[in-house]
Design a protein around this motif. Structure first.
Motif, PDB file in Angstrom:
ATOM      1  N   SER A  61       0.803  -1.231   0.000  1.00 58.27           N
ATOM      2  CA  SER A  61       0.000   0.000   0.000  1.00 58.27           C
ATOM      3  C   SER A  61       0.835   1.280   0.000  1.00 58.27           C
ATOM      4  N   HIS A  62       2.044   1.226   0.575  1.00 58.66           N
ATOM      5  CA  HIS A  62       2.861   2.444   0.645  1.00 58.66           C
ATOM      6  C   HIS A  62       4.352   2.158   0.427  1.00 58.66           C
ATOM      7  N   GLY A  63       4.608   1.381  -0.612  1.00 57.27           N
ATOM      8  CA  GLY A  63       5.983   1.201  -1.063  1.00 57.27           C
ATOM      9  C   GLY A  63       6.790   0.192  -0.275  1.00 57.27           C
ATOM     10  N   THR A  64       8.103   0.229  -0.512  1.00 56.27           N
ATOM     11  CA  THR A  64       9.056  -0.704   0.101  1.00 56.27           C
ATOM     12  C   THR A  64       9.849   0.001   1.193  1.00 56.27           C
ATOM     13  N   ILE A  65      10.028  -0.672   2.310  1.00 55.79           N
ATOM     14  CA  ILE A  65      10.801  -0.124   3.427  1.00 55.79           C
ATOM     15  C   ILE A  65      12.023  -1.007   3.645  1.00 55.79           C
ATOM     16  N   GLU A  66      13.182  -0.465   3.399  1.00 56.62           N
ATOM     17  CA  GLU A  66      14.425  -1.196   3.654  1.00 56.62           C
ATOM     18  C   GLU A  66      14.736  -1.149   5.148  1.00 56.62           C
ATOM     19  N   ASN A  67      15.341  -2.210   5.635  1.00 59.05           N
ATOM     20  CA  ASN A  67      15.690  -2.302   7.065  1.00 59.05           C
ATOM     21  C   ASN A  67      14.482  -1.915   7.919  1.00 59.05           C
ATOM     22  N   GLY A  68      13.359  -2.593   7.631  1.00 59.43           N
ATOM     23  CA  GLY A  68      12.108  -2.244   8.283  1.00 59.43           C
ATOM     24  C   GLY A  68      11.854  -2.996   9.574  1.00 59.43           C
ATOM     25  N   VAL A  69      10.860  -2.529  10.290  1.00 59.08           N
ATOM     26  CA  VAL A  69      10.405  -3.181  11.521  1.00 59.08           C
ATOM     27  C   VAL A  69       8.892  -3.337  11.443  1.00 59.08           C
ATOM     28  N   LEU A  70       8.409  -4.525  11.756  1.00 56.41           N
ATOM     29  CA  LEU A  70       6.971  -4.792  11.791  1.00 56.41           C
ATOM     30  C   LEU A  70       6.635  -5.391  13.147  1.00 56.41           C
ATOM     31  N   ILE A  71       5.683  -4.778  13.827  1.00 54.71           N
ATOM     32  CA  ILE A  71       5.276  -5.241  15.161  1.00 54.71           C
ATOM     33  C   ILE A  71       3.904  -5.901  15.069  1.00 54.71           C
ATOM     34  N   GLU A  73       0.833  -7.802  17.496  1.00 52.28           N
ATOM     35  CA  GLU A  73       0.321  -8.052  18.839  1.00 52.28           C
ATOM     36  C   GLU A  73      -1.168  -8.344  18.764  1.00 52.28           C
ATOM     37  N   SER A  74      -1.611  -9.341  19.523  1.00 53.10           N
ATOM     38  CA  SER A  74      -3.038  -9.724  19.584  1.00 53.10           C
ATOM     39  C   SER A  74      -3.625  -9.975  18.198  1.00 53.10           C
ATOM     40  N   GLY A  75      -2.827 -10.579  17.303  1.00 58.17           N
ATOM     41  CA  GLY A  75      -3.308 -10.951  15.983  1.00 58.17           C
ATOM     42  C   GLY A  75      -3.367  -9.822  14.986  1.00 58.17           C
ATOM     43  N   LYS A  76      -2.887  -8.627  15.354  1.00 60.81           N
ATOM     44  CA  LYS A  76      -2.917  -7.466  14.469  1.00 60.81           C
ATOM     45  C   LYS A  76      -1.516  -6.906  14.256  1.00 60.81           C
ATOM     46  N   ILE A  77      -1.376  -6.185  13.131  1.00 57.63           N
ATOM     47  CA  ILE A  77      -0.151  -5.420  12.898  1.00 57.63           C
ATOM     48  C   ILE A  77      -0.312  -4.108  13.664  1.00 57.63           C
ATOM     49  N   THR A  78       0.618  -3.822  14.575  1.00 63.73           N
ATOM     50  CA  THR A  78       0.482  -2.619  15.403  1.00 63.73           C
ATOM     51  C   THR A  78       1.451  -1.512  15.009  1.00 63.73           C
ATOM     52  N   ALA A  79       2.461  -1.842  14.224  1.00 68.41           N
ATOM     53  CA  ALA A  79       3.394  -0.799  13.763  1.00 68.41           C
ATOM     54  C   ALA A  79       4.165  -1.310  12.558  1.00 68.41           C
ATOM     55  N   VAL A  80       4.420  -0.407  11.602  1.00 65.20           N
ATOM     56  CA  VAL A  80       5.209  -0.717  10.407  1.00 65.20           C
ATOM     57  C   VAL A  80       6.043   0.514  10.077  1.00 65.20           C
ATOM     58  N   GLY A  81       7.341   0.319   9.863  1.00 68.08           N
ATOM     59  CA  GLY A  81       8.172   1.463   9.490  1.00 68.08           C
ATOM     60  C   GLY A  81       9.646   1.126   9.510  1.00 68.08           C
ATOM     61  N   THR A  82      10.466   2.136   9.418  1.00 67.94           N
ATOM     62  CA  THR A  82      11.913   1.932   9.423  1.00 67.94           C
ATOM     63  C   THR A  82      12.391   1.694  10.850  1.00 67.94           C
ATOM     64  N   ALA A  83      13.593   1.130  10.958  1.00 72.04           N
ATOM     65  CA  ALA A  83      14.172   0.860  12.274  1.00 72.04           C
ATOM     66  C   ALA A  83      14.395   2.154  13.049  1.00 72.04           C
ATOM     67  N   ALA A  84      14.603   3.246  12.315  1.00 71.92           N
ATOM     68  CA  ALA A  84      14.848   4.535  12.971  1.00 71.92           C
ATOM     69  C   ALA A  84      13.569   5.126  13.570  1.00 71.92           C
ATOM     70  N   VAL A  85      12.434   4.700  13.079  1.00 73.28           N
ATOM     71  CA  VAL A  85      11.161   5.304  13.491  1.00 73.28           C
ATOM     72  C   VAL A  85      10.379   4.427  14.469  1.00 73.28           C
ATOM     73  N   VAL A  86      10.298   3.132  14.201  1.00 77.51           N
ATOM     74  CA  VAL A  86       9.464   2.236  15.014  1.00 77.51           C
ATOM     75  C   VAL A  86      10.229   1.778  16.254  1.00 77.51           C
ATOM     76  N   LYS A  87       9.650   2.012  17.392  1.00 77.77           N
ATOM     77  CA  LYS A  87      10.249   1.603  18.656  1.00 77.77           C
ATOM     78  C   LYS A  87       9.761   0.207  19.023  1.00 77.77           C
ATOM     79  N   ILE A  88      10.696  -0.686  19.316  1.00 77.25           N
ATOM     80  CA  ILE A  88      10.343  -2.065  19.673  1.00 77.25           C
ATOM     81  C   ILE A  88       9.966  -2.120  21.147  1.00 77.25           C
ATOM     82  N   PRO A  89       8.767  -2.615  21.460  1.00 79.19           N
ATOM     83  CA  PRO A  89       8.334  -2.680  22.869  1.00 79.19           C
ATOM     84  C   PRO A  89       9.227  -3.592  23.704  1.00 79.19           C
ATOM     85  N   LYS A  90       9.337  -3.280  24.982  1.00 79.47           N
ATOM     86  CA  LYS A  90      10.113  -4.107  25.902  1.00 79.47           C
ATOM     87  C   LYS A  90       9.491  -5.494  25.993  1.00 79.47           C
ATOM     88  N   GLY A  91      10.341  -6.501  26.023  1.00 83.44           N
ATOM     89  CA  GLY A  91       9.864  -7.869  26.166  1.00 83.44           C
ATOM     90  C   GLY A  91       9.370  -8.508  24.893  1.00 83.44           C
TER      91      GLY A  91
END
Length: 466
Positions: A61-71, A73-91
């Motif tokens: 839907s919005h192009g290609t993200i190199e070195n991306g992060v996808l989160i 949780e609870s069966g849903k996608i909760t975050a999509v973006g670059t490693a510089a932008v998306v913060k990985i939750p603790k645990g």
């Protein structure tokens, strides 16, 4: 002389015994295949967070993200973006996808998955009800076999969602079902029971042929017969709707006929009819009608009927309709194309079928690719690859097996792309999803990691020399 006769009969008996043993073995193998049960996977979301990091994200839907992060949780996608932008939750559980490609689960928009196991064994084929041509009240979900061994094979190549449809042997064989390819049971796998109505027109669906052979003369045996019976079925349903509405508007005491009316129990205007009732949401335009048609002149004929009744149409197959592509574009309806491996007809270019998705897309038509048959489902991404080779832009090709099908069936808020809030159907592979050399390494459905095991991998592991 006697000895030679005895010897002769011994050979006959021995030969018959061998034949019986062979038949018994064949029956055993067929029965084993027919009753094969794939391992079910409970996709009820589990506590915890999964972070897929370092991969190339094909969001669709919005192009290609190199070195991306996808989160997830609870069966849903909760975050999509670059490693510089998306913060990985603790645990969070970290999945290292460095060097990998991450993309949404693929969507097969028309298949008979779960309706047949072994094509040659009629006992386990529930592809279509053969007693009539007009059966809108037939529901695919009633026949869907969730434990089929075909499902793990298709998941293995990244397919996570599908529309299951009856075989195109009838003009109106029933209603399609939307499924996901994992679940603890059939109920968890079935997402929408009656998502669309299957309709077919042209040479293929005719049971009676052209009046030739033992089935000759069985109605309908011509295109005229098909159109006639479809027309009658839709008119009957319209009249039924009017009668039901009129009956509903009358006081309750008016429902029963007068004792001397001679009309029996219940007025015909208020009688519940499964066949007509099934057609109501389609005549109201609430759900799409999928019309399977291959030839250009057949497309024009069936679209006249569809427009007369204001049906919400998705054209399907259109394999040999290259001569009327501009006309198809003028209808402003989506088109399902396939199978893309079909051979050209006499007079067509060698690449007529391969280039069809590109030619439709050039004209602004929304295109999806379908497998139609069990044996082609796992090759769905390669059909999109063929379309790229013959002119369809890569991004559009990826949409034909992800976002476009989801939009056609009104489920794009859940499937088809890597976007926040959508169902976590995600694939991790070691290369381009449309390339036959790519291996899928992990599939997630509802955020649950699916065991990458099939009947073939089990046999490989059992018999491969250690």
């Amino acid at each position: 002389m006697t000895h030679s006769i005895i010897k002769k009969y011994e050979l006959v008996i021995l030969s018959a015994a061998k034949e019986l043993l062979f038949c018994a073995a064949a029956i055993t193998l067929a029965t084993t295949a027919a009753h094969a049960q794939a391992i079910m996977v409970d996709t009820t979301p589990k506590p915890g967070v999964i972070a897929i990091v370092g991969g190339k994200l094909l969001t669709v839907s919005h192009g290609t993200i190199e070195n991306g992060v996808l989160i997830m949780e609870s069966g849903k996608i909760t975050a999509v973006g670059t490693a510089a932008v998306v913060k990985i939750p603790k645990g969070a559980t970290i999945v290292d996808a460095k060097g990998m490609t991450v993309y949404p689960g693929l969507f097969d928009v028309e298949t008979n998955l779960g309706l047949t196991e072994v094509a040659s064994d009629q006992v386990n084929n529930d592809l279509v009800e053969t007693s009539d041509e007009i059966f809108p009240q037939m529901h695919v979900y009633d026949a869907f076999h969730a434990e089929t061994e075909h499902i793990p094979i298709d998941r293995f190549n990244g397919i996570t969602t599908a529309i299951v449809a009856p075989r195109s042997a009838d003009t109106m064989p029933g209603q399609d079902t939307l499924i996901q390819l994992a679940g603890r049971d059939r109920d968890q796998m079935i997402l929408t029971r009656d998502i669309s109505l299957a309709m077919n027109f042209g040479e293929a669906p005719k049971r009676g042929g052209r009046g030739e052979g033992p089935a000759g003369g069985r109605y309908p045996s011509t295109r005229m017969g098909e159109i006639s019976q479809l027309h009658q079925a839709l008119i009957d349903a319209q009249e039924y709707m009017k009668a039901r509405a009129a009956a509903a508007s009358k006081p309750a005491e008016a429902e029963a006929p007068a004792p001397d009316s001679g009309r029996g129990r219940g007025a015909p205007s208020s009688k519940f009819d499964l066949k007509n009732e099934a057609l109501i949401p389609y005549l109201k335009g609430e759900k799409p009608v999928i019309i399977g048609v291959e030839e250009g002149h057949d497309v024009e004929a069936i679209m006249e009927l569809a427009q007369e009744f204001h049906l919400k149409i998705i054209l399907s197959r259109v394999t040999h309709s290259q001569g009327v592509l501009d006309k198809i574009a003028s209808y402003h309806v989506p088109v399902i194309v396939g199978p893309i491996y079909d051979l050209p007809e006499a007079g067509e270019r060698y690449d007529a079928v391969y280039s069809l998705p590109a030619e439709l897309a050039k004209r602004g038509v929304k295109v999806a690719l379908a497998s139609y048959e069990n044996e082609f489902i796992r090759n769905l991404p390669y059909a999109a690859g063929y379309a790229v080779a013959y002119g369809l832009p890569y991004d559009e090709a990826l949409k034909t097996i992800t976002l476009n099908p989801a939009e056609m069936f009104g489920v794009a808020d859940k499937f088809g792309s890597l976007d926040t809030g959508k169902v976590a159907n995600v694939v991790i592979a070691n290369g381009d999803p449309l390339d036959v050399r790519t291996d899928v390494k992990q599939v997630y459905i509802d955020g649950i990691a699916i065991p990458m095991v099939t009947r073939q991998t089990r046999l490989r592991d059992e018999y491969m020399p250690k």
